[in-house]
Design an enzyme around this catalytic site. Structure first.
Site: not given
Length: 158
Positions: A58-60
């Site tokens: 999720g990052h990224f």
């Protein structure tokens, strides 16, 4: 953190298995892969950054960057090794972060060369100048404080 009974010799290295005996962290939060050199008051360690680490989901997703807080935590764990080997209680806590600067992104495939040098301390607190480098370039640097709750608690217990 558990303290060792033997004094640390300058230049001592620690394997991942030895780190697990010193630090309370476990997967996925044991971030140091090895310590190349530890001496009273200082250490140099390695964190290999793998594309499979959960942070990158999720990052990224389209441009993976290791979160800065994870870089800070890796440096704090290295400082925690120094504190533990100096005879601290069973666990140490990150108690402060000052003047932290991030100079370049850390991405999958990078290898972080971490340093922690004790600059001050007393009454259960140790201050460290820390850095994380990739290919000789500073990725992050600053000052952190590690607390030994066993030394700062009125009962002497965590």
């Amino acid at each position: 953190m558990t303290a060792t009974r033997e004094p640390v010799r300058t230049g001592t290295s620690l394997t991942n298995d030895q780190l697990r005996e010193i630090l309370p962290h476990r997967w996925p939060f044991l971030l140091i892969d090895r310590v190349d050199k530890v001496s009273p008051g200082a250490a140099v360690g390695i964190k290999n950054v793998a594309a499979t680490e959960m942070w990158f989901q999720g990052h990224f997703p389209s441009a993976a960057v290791l979160p800065g807080v994870i870089v800070v935590e890796a440096m704090a764990q290295l400082a925690g090794v120094v504190v533990a080997l100096a005879g601290a209680g069973p666990i140490g806590y990150l108690a402060g972060v000052r003047s932290m600067r991030f100079r370049r992104p850390v991405v999958p495939g990078d290898q972080l060369l971490l340093t922690a040098d004790r600059t001050a301390g007393g009454r259960g607190f140790s201050e460290f100048k820390v850095s994380a480098r990739v290919d000789g370039q500073i990725a992050a640097e600053g000052t952190i404080t590690i607390a030994d709750p066993a030394a700062t608690s009125p009962t002497g217990k965590v």
